[in-house]
Enzyme design. Structure first.
Site, mmCIF file in Angstrom:
data_model
loop_
_atom_site.group_PDB
_atom_site.id
_atom_site.type_symbol
_atom_site.label_atom_id
_atom_site.label_comp_id
_atom_site.label_asym_id
_atom_site.label_seq_id
_atom_site.Cartn_x
_atom_site.Cartn_y
_atom_site.Cartn_z
ATOM 1 N N HIS A 185 57.514 32.765 3.578
ATOM 2 C CA HIS A 185 58.500 32.238 4.176
ATOM 3 C C HIS A 185 59.446 31.900 3.072
ATOM 4 O O HIS A 185 60.730 31.818 3.389
ATOM 5 C CB HIS A 185 58.071 30.734 4.698
ATOM 6 C CG HIS A 185 59.145 29.745 5.302
ATOM 7 N ND1 HIS A 185 59.254 28.584 4.413
ATOM 8 C CD2 HIS A 185 59.611 29.968 6.343
ATOM 9 C CE1 HIS A 185 60.481 28.215 5.283
ATOM 10 N NE2 HIS A 185 60.594 28.593 6.380
ATOM 11 N N ARG A 212 53.498 30.380 3.448
ATOM 12 C CA ARG A 212 54.708 29.655 2.722
ATOM 13 C C ARG A 212 55.151 30.345 1.695
ATOM 14 O O ARG A 212 56.538 30.465 1.624
ATOM 15 C CB ARG A 212 54.103 28.169 2.347
ATOM 16 C CG ARG A 212 55.252 27.338 2.002
ATOM 17 C CD ARG A 212 54.879 25.988 1.873
ATOM 18 N NE ARG A 212 54.425 25.346 2.952
ATOM 19 C CZ ARG A 212 55.179 24.960 3.824
ATOM 20 N NH1 ARG A 212 56.586 24.864 3.496
ATOM 21 N NH2 ARG A 212 55.064 24.215 5.054
ATOM 22 N N SER A 215 59.826 29.767 11.899
ATOM 23 C CA SER A 215 59.697 30.732 10.954
ATOM 24 C C SER A 215 58.064 31.221 10.736
ATOM 25 O O SER A 215 57.727 32.564 10.641
ATOM 26 C CB SER A 215 60.189 30.272 9.465
ATOM 27 O OG SER A 215 61.557 30.403 9.654
#
Length: 218
Positions: A54, A51, A22
């Protein structure tokens, strides 16, 4: 047949590799856009933004996230010193990687659901978020992470202004339409270490992702 084979190949990705894949996709797409976030942020700041993307599937955070120059350093120092992390809702408490935090001696604190918080809120005509933050001000807080309640962010900033509260880092990313934008605009102008995401977007997943990124950096 080709389509079935493609699906099978996708399903063969090992669970432990999904996050890394990812991250590679996120970086590839940002590189394809020649996005300025790749050059304007430090590697540590980018790790936080990556993050958050994500966690949400939303590349808008590459444009909206803002970092005080000392934000990451302050957060890492607080974590390594064993200080606690204060959150505004139980969902955030559940999402933070407690195992990583506890290695440094810290813990996650959320007082929103405690009876004493409800009692204080009624007595002082406060929201429960405001009351929870007042009660937690003496809990050795290193990082404040707010993704749900603009009132909690406003309360935290007011407590810092009056000297009742002195966290090392404020992560303020509340989502919504009432006071969310305004509270984050105020935070973005503060002289102390902070991380925020301008505009209406944000939320508990963004607050949790920011904290977990710092924990992994630590």
């Amino acid at each position: 047949m080709h389509k079935i084979s493609s699906v099978i190949d996708i399903l063969k990705i090992a669970p432990r590799d999904i996050e890394a894949e990812s991250f590679r996709i996120i970086e590839r797409e940002l590189t394809a856009q020649d996005h300025p976030v790749l050059t304007t942020l430090t590697q540590e700041e980018f790790a936080v933004v990556r993050r958050c993307i994500h966690a949400t599937g939303d590349f808008a955070f590459a444009d909206t996230m803002r970092f005080h120059p000392r934000a990451v350093t302050a957060g890492l120092t607080a974590i390594r010193a064993g200080k606690n992390i204060l959150v505004d809702v139980n969902m955030a408490a559940a999402g933070i990687s407690r195992g990583l935090l506890e290695r440094f001696g810290g813990r996650v604190i959320c007082r929103i659901g405690e009876p004493e918080t409800a009692d204080l809120a009624r007595a002082e005509n406060l929201t429960r978020s405001e009351a929870a933050f007042l009660r937690a001000s003496q809990d050795n807080i290193g990082i404040v992470a707010i993704g749900n309640a603009p009132t909690a962010l406003l309360q935290a900033m007011e407590m810092i202004r009056t000297g009742l509260f002195n966290p090392d880092l404020v992560i303020g990313v509340p989502v919504g339409f009432v006071n969310a934008v305004e509270s984050k605009d105020i935070l973005a102008d503060k002289p102390y270490p902070h991380i925020t995401a301008l505009g209406r977007k944000g939320g508990t997943p963004v607050a949790v992702a920011s904290v977990n990124a710092l924990l992994r950096l630590a």
